[in-house]
Design a protein around this motif. Structure first.
Motif, short mmCIF file in Angstrom:
data_model
loop_
_atom_site.label_atom_id
_atom_site.label_comp_id
_atom_site.label_asym_id
_atom_site.label_seq_id
_atom_site.Cartn_x
_atom_site.Cartn_y
_atom_site.Cartn_z
N TRP A 36 38.34 32.77 33.19
CA TRP A 36 37.55 33.94 33.57
C TRP A 36 38.52 35.11 33.72
N TYR A 37 38.16 36.22 33.05
CA TYR A 37 38.92 37.45 33.17
C TYR A 37 38.03 38.51 33.81
N LYS A 38 38.67 39.39 34.55
CA LYS A 38 37.97 40.51 35.19
C LYS A 38 38.47 41.80 34.55
N GLN A 39 37.54 42.70 34.24
CA GLN A 39 37.92 44.01 33.71
C GLN A 39 37.28 45.10 34.58
N PRO A 40 38.04 45.66 35.51
CA PRO A 40 37.52 46.77 36.33
C PRO A 40 37.43 48.04 35.50
N PRO A 41 36.90 49.11 36.06
CA PRO A 41 36.81 50.38 35.32
C PRO A 41 38.16 50.89 34.80
N SER A 42 39.23 50.46 35.42
CA SER A 42 40.56 50.87 34.93
C SER A 42 40.89 50.29 33.56
N ARG A 43 40.06 49.36 33.09
CA ARG A 43 40.20 48.77 31.75
C ARG A 43 41.19 47.61 31.67
N GLN A 44 41.95 47.38 32.75
CA GLN A 44 42.88 46.24 32.75
C GLN A 44 42.14 44.93 32.55
N MET A 45 42.76 43.98 31.92
CA MET A 45 42.21 42.63 31.80
C MET A 45 43.01 41.74 32.75
N ILE A 46 42.33 41.25 33.77
CA ILE A 46 43.01 40.51 34.84
C ILE A 46 42.51 39.08 34.84
N LEU A 47 43.43 38.13 34.78
CA LEU A 47 43.04 36.72 34.84
C LEU A 47 42.57 36.38 36.25
N GLN A 83 33.50 41.40 47.67
CA GLN A 83 34.07 42.64 48.16
C GLN A 83 33.81 43.76 47.15
N LEU A 84 33.87 44.99 47.63
CA LEU A 84 33.60 46.12 46.75
C LEU A 84 34.55 46.11 45.54
N GLY A 85 35.75 45.65 45.76
CA GLY A 85 36.74 45.60 44.68
C GLY A 85 36.46 44.55 43.63
N ASP A 86 35.46 43.71 43.89
CA ASP A 86 35.09 42.70 42.87
C ASP A 86 34.21 43.30 41.78
N ALA A 87 33.70 44.50 42.00
CA ALA A 87 32.85 45.14 40.99
C ALA A 87 33.64 45.34 39.72
N ALA A 88 33.14 44.78 38.63
CA ALA A 88 33.87 44.80 37.36
C ALA A 88 33.04 44.10 36.30
N MET A 89 33.55 44.12 35.07
CA MET A 89 33.00 43.30 34.00
C MET A 89 33.77 41.99 34.04
N GLY A 105 33.20 35.57 25.78
CA GLY A 105 31.77 35.79 25.88
C GLY A 105 31.48 37.29 25.90
N GLN A 106 30.20 37.62 26.00
CA GLN A 106 29.80 39.03 25.90
C GLN A 106 30.08 39.83 27.17
N GLY A 107 30.35 39.12 28.25
CA GLY A 107 30.65 39.80 29.51
C GLY A 107 29.43 39.93 30.42
N THR A 108 29.70 39.95 31.73
CA THR A 108 28.68 40.20 32.75
C THR A 108 29.19 41.32 33.64
N GLU A 109 28.39 42.38 33.74
CA GLU A 109 28.77 43.52 34.59
C GLU A 109 28.30 43.23 36.01
N LEU A 110 29.26 43.09 36.93
CA LEU A 110 28.93 42.79 38.32
C LEU A 110 29.04 44.05 39.17
N SER A 111 27.98 44.35 39.89
CA SER A 111 28.04 45.45 40.86
C SER A 111 27.94 44.87 42.26
N VAL A 112 28.64 45.48 43.21
CA VAL A 112 28.66 45.03 44.59
C VAL A 112 28.10 46.14 45.48
#
Lengths: 114, 115
Positions: A36-47, A83-89, A105-112
């Motif tokens: 699972w990777y997280k992509q916040p609005p900053s565009r980084q791809m974080i494992l 947490q609010l910081g979990d908001a990301a794709m 996968g196509q991604g899931t946009e998570l809002s907190v």
């Protein structure tokens, strides 16, 4: 060919609550790895977390854990105490055991919500 | 101490131009990748190099040409840019020997806008 499907384009969770993101995959391989990777609005791809298919034990990283169901080819991500910081794709990804490309996968946009 | 760095971060250009994106990694990895993220955020592999050798070449127009001068660098050159090339391009790297469980380490992406 291997495929990865995330059927939830968007999810929402209240701060401090728990949310589960779904992922299914299709493969004829027996040796593979899931991520699972997280992509916040900053565009980084974080494992966020990784799982070896040969391991029955579900991976856990702090507030993040997976529910790996090999027979069902399902690999869901649970986020506890959101947490609010979990908001990301969030992207689910597959990689076969012989190495090579990561299939997303196509991604899931998570809002907190606060 | 950036692990995978891409330049430029943003690239705005006109149709028909030729442009390059550079990528460098200081993780000691010997496998590098280019991914394209389209407007719907879908990520798709384009190319992969291992020790300067092309090992993955997906169905990409031949206007796209990767070049790896050494295992720490992988550049992407795009000729005759088209509107449909507008996307975010990610460079990534991973080790080859331990590649079975190795996640990919990504750069911060280059947003290419073709007008």
């Amino acid at each position: 060919a291997q495929t990865v499907t995330q059927s939830q384009p968007e999810m929402s969770v209240q701060e401090a609550e728990t949310v589960t993101l779904s992922c299914t995959y299709d493969t004829s391989e027996s040796d593979y790895y899931l991520f699972w990777y997280k992509q916040p609005p900053s565009r980084q791809m974080i494992l966020v977390i990784r799982q070896e298919a040969y391991k029955q034990q579900n991976a856990t990283e702090n507030r993040f854990s997976v529910n790996f169901q090999k027979a069902a080819k399902s690999f869901s991500l649970k986020i506890s105490d959101s947490q609010l910081g979990d908001a990301a794709m969030y992207f689910c990804a597959y990689r076969r055991g012989q190495g090579g490309k990561l299939i997303f996968g196509q991604g899931t946009e998570l809002s907190v919500k606060p | 101490d950036t692990a995978v760095s891409q330049t430029p971060k943003y690239l705005v250009t006109q149709m028909g131009n030729d442009k390059s994106i550079k990528c460098e990694q200081n993780l000691g990895h010997d496998t590098m990748y280019w991914y394209k993220q389209d407007s719907k955020k879908f990520l798709k592999i384009m190319f992969s190099y291992n020790n300067k050798e092309l090992i993955i070449n997906e169905t990409v127009p031949n206007r796209f040409s990767p070049k790896s001068p050494d295992k720490a660098h992988l550049n992407l050159h795009i000729n005759s840019l088209e509107l449909g090339d507008s996307a975010v391009y990610f460079c990534a790297s991973s080790p080859f020997r331990d590649r079975r469980n190795s996640p990919l380490h990504f750069g911060n992406g280059t947003r290419l806008t073709v007008t």
